[in-house]
Write a protein that holds these residues in place. Structure first.
Motif, PDB file in Angstrom:
ATOM      1  N   LEU A  91       0.833  -1.199   0.000  1.00 35.08           N
ATOM      2  CA  LEU A  91       0.000   0.000   0.000  1.00 35.08           C
ATOM      3  C   LEU A  91       0.871   1.253   0.000  1.00 35.08           C
ATOM      4  O   LEU A  91       0.586   2.223  -0.710  1.00 35.08           O
ATOM      5  CB  LEU A  91      -0.944   0.014   1.206  1.00 35.08           C
ATOM      6  N   SER A  92       1.946   1.221   0.764  1.00 32.51           N
ATOM      7  CA  SER A  92       2.877   2.350   0.796  1.00 32.51           C
ATOM      8  C   SER A  92       3.439   2.631  -0.585  1.00 32.51           C
ATOM      9  O   SER A  92       3.484   3.783  -1.038  1.00 32.51           O
ATOM     10  CB  SER A  92       4.010   2.048   1.778  1.00 32.51           C
ATOM     11  N   GLU A  93       3.859   1.591  -1.273  1.00 32.45           N
ATOM     12  CA  GLU A  93       4.403   1.753  -2.627  1.00 32.45           C
ATOM     13  C   GLU A  93       3.345   2.326  -3.567  1.00 32.45           C
ATOM     14  O   GLU A  93       3.610   3.208  -4.366  1.00 32.45           O
ATOM     15  CB  GLU A  93       4.911   0.397  -3.129  1.00 32.45           C
ATOM     16  N   ARG A  94       2.133   1.840  -3.436  1.00 34.82           N
ATOM     17  CA  ARG A  94       1.041   2.304  -4.302  1.00 34.82           C
ATOM     18  C   ARG A  94       0.707   3.769  -4.035  1.00 34.82           C
ATOM     19  O   ARG A  94       0.500   4.542  -4.969  1.00 34.82           O
ATOM     20  CB  ARG A  94      -0.179   1.429  -4.036  1.00 34.82           C
ATOM     21  N   LEU A  95       0.659   4.161  -2.764  1.00 35.94           N
ATOM     22  CA  LEU A  95       0.376   5.555  -2.422  1.00 35.94           C
ATOM     23  C   LEU A  95       1.500   6.474  -2.896  1.00 35.94           C
ATOM     24  O   LEU A  95       1.237   7.577  -3.393  1.00 35.94           O
ATOM     25  CB  LEU A  95       0.159   5.706  -0.914  1.00 35.94           C
ATOM     26  N   ASN A  96       2.755   6.033  -2.759  1.00 36.38           N
ATOM     27  CA  ASN A  96       3.883   6.829  -3.241  1.00 36.38           C
ATOM     28  C   ASN A  96       3.846   6.978  -4.754  1.00 36.38           C
ATOM     29  O   ASN A  96       4.152   8.044  -5.281  1.00 36.38           O
ATOM     30  CB  ASN A  96       5.217   6.220  -2.802  1.00 36.38           C
ATOM     31  N   ARG A  97       3.480   5.915  -5.443  1.00 36.07           N
ATOM     32  CA  ARG A  97       3.386   5.985  -6.902  1.00 36.07           C
ATOM     33  C   ARG A  97       2.325   7.003  -7.319  1.00 36.07           C
ATOM     34  O   ARG A  97       2.534   7.795  -8.232  1.00 36.07           O
ATOM     35  CB  ARG A  97       3.046   4.613  -7.472  1.00 36.07           C
ATOM     36  N   ARG A  98       1.193   6.997  -6.643  1.00 37.50           N
ATOM     37  CA  ARG A  98       0.129   7.968  -6.953  1.00 37.50           C
ATOM     38  C   ARG A  98       0.585   9.398  -6.682  1.00 37.50           C
ATOM     39  O   ARG A  98       0.272  10.309  -7.435  1.00 37.50           O
ATOM     40  CB  ARG A  98      -1.130   7.657  -6.146  1.00 37.50           C
ATOM     41  N   LYS A  99       1.336   9.572  -5.585  1.00 39.31           N
ATOM     42  CA  LYS A  99       1.846  10.904  -5.249  1.00 39.31           C
ATOM     43  C   LYS A  99       2.783  11.408  -6.351  1.00 39.31           C
ATOM     44  O   LYS A  99       2.710  12.563  -6.764  1.00 39.31           O
ATOM     45  CB  LYS A  99       2.581  10.852  -3.906  1.00 39.31           C
ATOM     46  N   GLN A 101       2.777  10.400  -9.500  1.00 42.58           N
ATOM     47  CA  GLN A 101       1.986  10.634 -10.709  1.00 42.58           C
ATOM     48  C   GLN A 101       1.249  11.967 -10.631  1.00 42.58           C
ATOM     49  O   GLN A 101       1.164  12.691 -11.623  1.00 42.58           O
ATOM     50  CB  GLN A 101       0.985   9.491 -10.917  1.00 42.58           C
ATOM     51  N   ARG A 102       0.724  12.302  -9.447  1.00 45.30           N
ATOM     52  CA  ARG A 102       0.038  13.592  -9.293  1.00 45.30           C
ATOM     53  C   ARG A 102       1.004  14.750  -9.494  1.00 45.30           C
ATOM     54  O   ARG A 102       0.685  15.719 -10.181  1.00 45.30           O
ATOM     55  CB  ARG A 102      -0.615  13.691  -7.909  1.00 45.30           C
ATOM     56  N   SER A 103       2.198  14.659  -8.906  1.00 39.21           N
ATOM     57  CA  SER A 103       3.154  15.747  -9.062  1.00 39.21           C
ATOM     58  C   SER A 103       3.644  15.838 -10.504  1.00 39.21           C
ATOM     59  O   SER A 103       3.871  16.934 -11.017  1.00 39.21           O
ATOM     60  CB  SER A 103       4.325  15.607  -8.092  1.00 39.21           C
ATOM     61  N   MET A 104       3.793  14.702 -11.177  1.00 32.03           N
ATOM     62  CA  MET A 104       4.199  14.722 -12.581  1.00 32.03           C
ATOM     63  C   MET A 104       3.110  15.325 -13.468  1.00 32.03           C
ATOM     64  O   MET A 104       3.405  16.021 -14.429  1.00 32.03           O
ATOM     65  CB  MET A 104       4.521  13.309 -13.067  1.00 32.03           C
ATOM     66  N   SER A 105       1.843  15.074 -13.131  1.00 32.62           N
ATOM     67  CA  SER A 105       0.759  15.611 -13.961  1.00 32.62           C
ATOM     68  C   SER A 105       0.650  17.131 -13.834  1.00 32.62           C
ATOM     69  O   SER A 105       0.119  17.792 -14.727  1.00 32.62           O
ATOM     70  CB  SER A 105      -0.572  14.955 -13.590  1.00 32.62           C
ATOM     71  N   LYS A 106       1.172  17.696 -12.745  1.00 33.13           N
ATOM     72  CA  LYS A 106       1.128  19.144 -12.553  1.00 33.13           C
ATOM     73  C   LYS A 106       2.275  19.867 -13.262  1.00 33.13           C
ATOM     74  O   LYS A 106       2.252  21.076 -13.408  1.00 33.13           O
ATOM     75  CB  LYS A 106       1.165  19.476 -11.063  1.00 33.13           C
ATOM     76  N   MET A 107       3.282  19.104 -13.702  1.00 29.34           N
ATOM     77  CA  MET A 107       4.426  19.715 -14.377  1.00 29.34           C
ATOM     78  C   MET A 107       4.046  20.153 -15.784  1.00 29.34           C
ATOM     79  O   MET A 107       3.175  19.561 -16.419  1.00 29.34           O
ATOM     80  CB  MET A 107       5.590  18.722 -14.446  1.00 29.34           C
TER      81      MET A 107
END
Length: 116
Positions: A91-99, A101-107
């Motif tokens: 779950l930690s890995e999955r939450l970090n991956r989403r974090k 992806q969110r920061s990359m989508s804002k770039m």
């Protein structure tokens, strides 16, 4: 034959790229080490809700949302919800991956059209 596809690129600093690669490498190695420890342990490792929230740095409401989305499955033991450490790591890995992806989508993204 003409290819009319647009590719998107994200510009990030060298330092940020190095940090992302280093974190990815360390997390993957830690996950492998933890998986090995779990598979060779004679006792299953479980955490209570409070422990999971501390480890993942999330609130109980966020953990409950993860349970409802079936991102992690609790086990009831002596009338308490417990979570396998193995599942907590995933779950930690999955939450970090989403974090990430969110920061990359804002770039800012730049499109380059292929003309080959």
């Amino acid at each position: 034959m003409e290819n009319d596809q647009t590719k998107e690129y994200v510009l990030i600093s060298v330092g940020k790229l190095e940090k992302l690669l280093r974190n990815n490498f360390l997390l993957s190695k830690c996950l492998l080490a933890f998986e090995y420890l779990c598979s060779h342990s004679d006792r299953p490792m479980f955490l209570r809700i409070k422990g999971v929230c501390e480890v993942l740095e999330i609130t109980e409401e966020q953990l409950e949302a993860c349970v409802l989305k079936q991102l992690i499955k609790p086990v009831v033991f002596q009338q308490q919800m417990m979570f396998s450490m193995y599942d907590v790591v995933f779950l930690s890995e999955r939450l970090n991956r989403r974090k990430i992806q969110r920061s990359m989508s804002k770039m800012r993204k730049f499109g380059i059209k292929d003309s080959l």
